[in-house]
Write an enzyme that holds these catalytic residues in place. Structure first.
Site, mmCIF file in Angstrom:
data_model
loop_
_atom_site.group_PDB
_atom_site.id
_atom_site.type_symbol
_atom_site.label_atom_id
_atom_site.label_comp_id
_atom_site.label_asym_id
_atom_site.label_seq_id
_atom_site.Cartn_x
_atom_site.Cartn_y
_atom_site.Cartn_z
ATOM 1 N N ASP A 46 -8.077 5.145 11.878
ATOM 2 C CA ASP A 46 -6.721 5.673 11.830
ATOM 3 C C ASP A 46 -6.607 6.982 11.065
ATOM 4 O O ASP A 46 -5.810 7.845 11.428
ATOM 5 C CB ASP A 46 -5.766 4.634 11.243
ATOM 6 C CG ASP A 46 -5.317 3.616 12.277
ATOM 7 O OD1 ASP A 46 -5.497 3.880 13.488
ATOM 8 O OD2 ASP A 46 -4.791 2.566 11.891
ATOM 9 N N SER A 81 -5.919 -8.412 7.893
ATOM 10 C CA SER A 81 -4.897 -7.371 8.002
ATOM 11 C C SER A 81 -4.371 -7.308 9.429
ATOM 12 O O SER A 81 -5.083 -7.639 10.381
ATOM 13 C CB SER A 81 -5.463 -6.007 7.600
ATOM 14 O OG SER A 81 -6.479 -5.606 8.498
ATOM 15 N N ASP A 140 0.815 -1.210 0.000
ATOM 16 C CA ASP A 140 0.000 0.000 0.000
ATOM 17 C C ASP A 140 0.849 1.261 0.000
ATOM 18 O O ASP A 140 0.649 2.157 -0.827
ATOM 19 C CB ASP A 140 -0.941 0.017 1.209
ATOM 20 C CG ASP A 140 -2.053 -1.014 1.094
ATOM 21 O OD1 ASP A 140 -1.972 -1.875 0.207
ATOM 22 O OD2 ASP A 140 -2.993 -0.952 1.898
#
Length: 405
Positions: free
Chosen positions: A128, A182, A19
């Site tokens: 986040d 994840s 990412d």
């Protein structure tokens, strides 16, 4: 969201994974800007030099790779634990407490390098993004933030891989397939979410747990450890003085082999949706039990109960990203005041997933054996209890008479 076309340099929170590697190139292509990378070692247990090499191959000239483990535990984890903070009664806030430190360094590096903006890889669905940005704005009200996941159309793993291949970004073979879940990790915890964990009706597969042994497979013999405290913070394990990060790592080792600290939680995200997370916080779970133990003999009832009343508010502020907000700092001052005499030692028994306080001692203990003994004593007149009860019962008796009882 309009693009900040005047951005010349941006500091990217960079892990070196797929990412953020794509984000690095995307910033260079879409914004035509110079990218500074910042990679923090918060005790996630990964080798960070590959991130440096990837950044170098991407043409990055200013690369920051910093060991922040001591600062993380000393200035963020330990102050939070003084409040015994748990979000929604279970979550020890391992991911939440790492974000203000990362945001702080992003802003500081932006100032050091003359960057116009900072960037992060958080998605538009999660907490986040809020944490990174609220904390950044609290430290620099004029900072500009680029959140690619809210701008680009690379909204699938296939598109990310296609972009990476088109721009000659190296993709490890094990990253080409769809990850089963994840993971976010640091010295305090491991957090697992998504994919195989999305259905809360299905138990988490055994392979999700990475930091703790299955409690059923843990040793059949308990292990006893002693944790020393000074003014609310742990300072030693079994008599050995340790730095904050070393102490938490030591407690992690104990917790890992005894299967301590597993939590499977459906929580309420700040952005509005519910999510399911599997957390492993071995050392933190031991620390919380020990802190409760030392506070039980050193805190006055009023102080202890007030702390417990305020704890959910404190935890919510950390969870939602308000670490640098004045209300969190005000609560911290209150919490820290309560810790002046929280000094002593706690003995904890670790056994098959549990961390249980079994003994505690302090030079400032408020526990008086002379007052609580069931034997004859000369310090407590039991007749005094009658007046105490009558005074407290007065309003209840008046209410009862009104009801015609």
């Amino acid at each position: 969201m309009p693009k900040l076309k005047d951005v010349k340099k941006v500091v990217l929170a960079y892990s070196g994974g797929l990412d953020t590697s794509v984000i690095l190139k995307w910033l260079q292509v879409e914004y035509g800007c110079e990218v500074v990378t910042f990679t923090a070692d918060l005790g996630q247990g990964e080798e960070l030099e590959p991130a440096r090499r990837k950044a170098e191959r991407a043409g990055v000239k200013e690369i920051y790779i910093e060991d922040l483990r001591e600062e993380f535990v000393r200035d963020f984890v330990f102050p939070m634990f003084r409040a015994n903070a748990q979000y929604e009664g279970l979550y020890l806030l391992g991911t939440s407490i790492a974000r203000p430190l990362i945001a702080k360094r992003l802003v500081e590096i932006a100032r050091e390098t003359g960057a116009d903006a900072v960037a992060h890889g958080a998605t538009g669905k999660g907490n986040d993004q809020v944490r990174f940005e609220l904390n950044a704005y609290a430290l620099d009200p004029d900072i500009r933030v680029i959140a690619p996941w809210r701008e680009w159309d690379l909204n699938s793993r296939a598109k990310l891989i296609a972009f990476a291949e088109a721009h000659q970004i190296e993709i490890p073979r094990d990253k080409r397939g769809e990850a089963p879940f994840s993971v976010d990790a640091n010295l305090l915890h491991t957090s697992s979410e998504g994919k195989v964990l999305e259905d809360p009706a299905e138990p988490a597969p055994d392979y999700v747990y990475q930091r703790t042994l299955d409690p059923e497979a843990a040793p059949d013999k308990p292990e006893i450890i002693e944790i020393g405290f000074e003014r609310g913070d742990p300072v030693s394990v079994n008599g050995e003085k340790l730095s904050p990060a070393s102490l938490l790592a030591r407690l992690n080792d104990y917790g890992r082999r005894h299967g301590v600290g597993r939590v499977d939680l459906v929580e309420n995200r700040f952005v509005g949706m519910k999510s399911r997370g599997v957390y492993e916080t071995p050392g933190g779970t031991i620390l919380l039990a020990a802190r409760r133990g030392i506070e039980s003999i050193t805190l006055d009832r009023g102080a202890a109960h007030l702390k417990d009343e305020l704890m959910p508010r404190y935890a919510e502020l950390v969870y939602n990203g308000f670490w640098f907000a004045p209300e969190r700092e005000m609560l911290q001052a209150l919490v820290d005041k309560s810790q002046e005499y929280v000094t002593g030692a706690v003995t904890v028994k670790l056994y098959k997933g549990s961390a249980q306080t079994i003994a505690r001692t302090s030079p400032y203990s408020l526990y008086s054996m002379a007052h609580v003994t069931f034997e004859e004593d000369a310090v407590y007149d039991q007749k005094d209890a009658e007046g105490f009860i009558k005074l407290n019962a007065l309003r209840l008796r008046l209410l009862a008479r009104r009801r015609g009882a």
